[in-house]
Motif scaffolding. Structure first.
Motif, mmCIF file in Angstrom:
data_model
loop_
_atom_site.group_PDB
_atom_site.id
_atom_site.type_symbol
_atom_site.label_atom_id
_atom_site.label_comp_id
_atom_site.label_asym_id
_atom_site.label_seq_id
_atom_site.Cartn_x
_atom_site.Cartn_y
_atom_site.Cartn_z
ATOM 1 N N SER A 86 0.848 -1.194 0.000
ATOM 2 C CA SER A 86 0.000 0.000 0.000
ATOM 3 C C SER A 86 0.882 1.241 0.000
ATOM 4 C CB SER A 86 -0.901 0.016 1.240
ATOM 5 O OG SER A 86 -0.159 0.390 2.399
ATOM 6 N N ALA A 87 0.270 2.368 -0.225
ATOM 7 C CA ALA A 87 0.967 3.635 -0.059
ATOM 8 C C ALA A 87 1.126 3.885 1.448
ATOM 9 C CB ALA A 87 0.162 4.757 -0.714
ATOM 10 N N ASN A 88 2.026 4.781 1.801
ATOM 11 C CA ASN A 88 2.221 5.162 3.199
ATOM 12 C C ASN A 88 1.039 6.020 3.641
ATOM 13 O OD1 ASN A 88 4.907 4.025 3.299
ATOM 14 N ND2 ASN A 88 5.490 5.710 1.961
ATOM 15 N N HIS A 89 0.605 5.838 4.899
ATOM 16 C CA HIS A 89 -0.553 6.582 5.385
ATOM 17 C C HIS A 89 -0.610 6.521 6.911
ATOM 18 C CE1 HIS A 89 -1.888 2.388 4.979
ATOM 19 N NE2 HIS A 89 -2.740 2.637 5.975
ATOM 20 N N HIS A 90 -1.513 7.304 7.508
ATOM 21 C CA HIS A 90 -1.827 7.176 8.928
ATOM 22 C C HIS A 90 -3.329 7.390 9.096
ATOM 23 C CE1 HIS A 90 -2.427 11.429 10.144
ATOM 24 N NE2 HIS A 90 -1.409 11.730 9.356
ATOM 25 N N HIS A 91 -3.829 7.172 10.313
ATOM 26 C CA HIS A 91 -5.271 7.233 10.565
ATOM 27 C C HIS A 91 -5.647 8.311 11.569
ATOM 28 C CE1 HIS A 91 -5.618 3.686 8.116
ATOM 29 N NE2 HIS A 91 -4.702 3.091 8.855
ATOM 30 N N GLY A 92 -4.930 9.443 11.540
ATOM 31 C CA GLY A 92 -5.265 10.559 12.402
ATOM 32 C C GLY A 92 -5.252 10.163 13.871
ATOM 33 N N ALA A 93 -6.164 10.732 14.635
ATOM 34 C CA ALA A 93 -6.229 10.495 16.082
ATOM 35 C C ALA A 93 -6.825 9.139 16.434
ATOM 36 C CB ALA A 93 -7.052 11.605 16.733
ATOM 37 N N SER A 94 -7.226 8.379 15.439
ATOM 38 C CA SER A 94 -7.869 7.089 15.681
ATOM 39 C C SER A 94 -6.865 5.991 15.996
ATOM 40 C CB SER A 94 -8.674 6.690 14.445
ATOM 41 O OG SER A 94 -9.314 5.459 14.646
ATOM 42 N N VAL A 162 -8.164 8.352 6.864
ATOM 43 C CA VAL A 162 -6.970 7.906 6.151
ATOM 44 C C VAL A 162 -6.280 9.154 5.612
ATOM 45 C CG1 VAL A 162 -6.044 6.577 4.231
ATOM 46 C CG2 VAL A 162 -8.030 5.721 5.483
ATOM 47 N N VAL A 163 -5.033 9.352 6.023
ATOM 48 C CA VAL A 163 -4.229 10.454 5.516
ATOM 49 C C VAL A 163 -3.054 9.838 4.777
ATOM 50 C CG1 VAL A 163 -2.871 12.494 6.116
ATOM 51 C CG2 VAL A 163 -4.917 11.911 7.469
ATOM 52 N N ASN A 164 -3.067 9.943 3.448
ATOM 53 C CA ASN A 164 -2.002 9.362 2.634
ATOM 54 C C ASN A 164 -0.765 10.256 2.700
ATOM 55 O OD1 ASN A 164 -3.403 7.016 1.627
ATOM 56 N ND2 ASN A 164 -4.704 8.451 0.520
ATOM 57 N N LEU A 165 0.410 9.629 2.753
ATOM 58 C CA LEU A 165 1.679 10.331 2.945
ATOM 59 C C LEU A 165 2.681 9.949 1.865
ATOM 60 C CD1 LEU A 165 2.018 9.539 6.761
ATOM 61 C CD2 LEU A 165 1.326 11.732 5.769
ATOM 62 N N ASP A 166 3.696 10.803 1.687
ATOM 63 C CA ASP A 166 4.764 10.493 0.737
ATOM 64 C C ASP A 166 5.741 9.465 1.302
ATOM 65 O OD1 ASP A 166 3.783 12.223 -1.220
ATOM 66 O OD2 ASP A 166 4.905 13.926 -0.414
ATOM 67 N N GLY A 167 5.974 9.485 2.611
ATOM 68 C CA GLY A 167 6.949 8.582 3.206
ATOM 69 C C GLY A 167 6.509 8.132 4.588
ATOM 70 N N LEU A 168 7.347 7.320 5.231
ATOM 71 C CA LEU A 168 7.047 6.831 6.574
ATOM 72 C C LEU A 168 7.502 7.789 7.661
ATOM 73 C CD1 LEU A 168 7.929 3.030 6.326
ATOM 74 C CD2 LEU A 168 5.661 4.084 6.448
ATOM 75 N N ASP A 169 8.285 8.799 7.304
ATOM 76 C CA ASP A 169 8.759 9.728 8.324
ATOM 77 C C ASP A 169 7.586 10.591 8.815
ATOM 78 O OD1 ASP A 169 8.945 12.613 6.911
ATOM 79 O OD2 ASP A 169 9.436 11.027 5.468
ATOM 80 N N TRP A 170 7.786 11.243 9.917
ATOM 81 C CA TRP A 170 6.711 12.007 10.559
ATOM 82 C C TRP A 170 6.555 13.418 9.993
ATOM 83 C CZ3 TRP A 170 3.565 10.624 14.867
ATOM 84 C CH2 TRP A 170 3.715 9.284 15.267
ATOM 85 N N SER A 171 7.350 13.789 8.975
ATOM 86 C CA SER A 171 7.288 15.157 8.465
ATOM 87 C C SER A 171 5.936 15.481 7.829
ATOM 88 C CB SER A 171 8.412 15.397 7.438
ATOM 89 O OG SER A 171 8.232 14.558 6.306
ATOM 90 N N GLY A 172 5.233 14.507 7.323
ATOM 91 C CA GLY A 172 3.927 14.748 6.710
ATOM 92 C C GLY A 172 2.765 14.617 7.662
ATOM 93 N N VAL A 173 3.028 14.372 8.952
ATOM 94 C CA VAL A 173 1.965 14.170 9.912
ATOM 95 C C VAL A 173 1.543 15.493 10.523
ATOM 96 C CG1 VAL A 173 1.327 13.069 12.100
ATOM 97 C CG2 VAL A 173 2.735 11.834 10.443
ATOM 98 N N ASP A 174 0.264 15.820 10.380
ATOM 99 C CA ASP A 174 -0.329 17.011 10.972
ATOM 100 C C ASP A 174 -1.207 16.541 12.116
ATOM 101 O OD1 ASP A 174 -1.741 19.286 11.657
ATOM 102 O OD2 ASP A 174 -2.694 19.540 9.696
ATOM 103 N N LEU A 175 -0.827 16.846 13.363
ATOM 104 C CA LEU A 175 -1.584 16.372 14.517
ATOM 105 C C LEU A 175 -2.977 16.999 14.602
ATOM 106 C CD1 LEU A 175 1.176 16.117 17.244
ATOM 107 C CD2 LEU A 175 0.258 14.346 15.768
#
Length: 178
Positions: A86-94, A162-175
């Motif tokens: 899959s592409a890199n992503h996170h699930h926000g505050a969930s 679902v917040v899709n990201l360019d990489g696994l680093d935390w630079s694309g994470v907006d809290l």
């Protein structure tokens, strides 16, 4: 013919002023609307594919605000085809809980607690559970060349964040992301 009183099903800590009597005569908490007094079945044919997606995987929604009126829970399936990541992503505050149904998926994240950030893989198989904390960038991989990986996922929100990201680093994470 004897008349016996209706059973009184009252949750602990409730008072009579917090209760309403249903048409069948049962007392229930006044804050519970009629839709949320019954169990709801969602058959495989009732799963919804119109949910937020990430490249390389397909999410199907089963339990949510849309399907059963859930207020705090989202649950569904994720399918990762053979030989796919899959592409890199996170699930926000969930918070996300994953149960592996079939296949041998790998879950990849960047471990930032050591001297240097390290890309880490968790290999999983049927029956395994995986916990994904809020905001953690990750991706799912299915290295098997022949078998699709299927997992059941549950989240602590009623919608599939679902917040899709360019990489696994935390630079694309907006809290501030829900």
């Amino acid at each position: 013919m004897s008349t016996s009183p209706q059973p009184k099903h009252v949750p602990a800590g409730s008072t009579d002023s917090e209760l309403v009597r249903t048409p069948s005569g049962v007392l229930v908490p006044a804050v519970i609307d009629p839709f949320h007094r019954a169990l709801h079945r969602v058959a495989p044919s009732g799963l919804i594919g119109q949910t937020t997606q990430t490249a390389g995987m397909r999410r199907l929604e089963a339990i949510s605000g849309k399907t059963v009126g859930a207020h705090h829970l989202w649950m569904g399936q994720t399918h990762v085809p053979a030989s796919t990541a899959s592409a890199n992503h996170h699930h926000g505050a969930s918070e996300t809980a994953i149960y592996v149904v079939s296949g041998n998926p790998a879950f990849v994240f960047l471990d930032v607690d050591g001297e240097e950030p390290t890309e880490t893989r968790i290999e999983a198989g049927p029956g395994d559970y995986i916990f994904v904390p809020p905001y953690v960038p990750h991706r799912e991989e299915n290295p098997d060349p022949d078998v699709e990986a299927v997992v059941v996922i549950a989240r602590t929100t009623q919608e599939a964040i679902v917040v899709n990201l360019d990489g696994l680093d935390w630079s694309g994470v907006d809290l501030g992301t829900t």
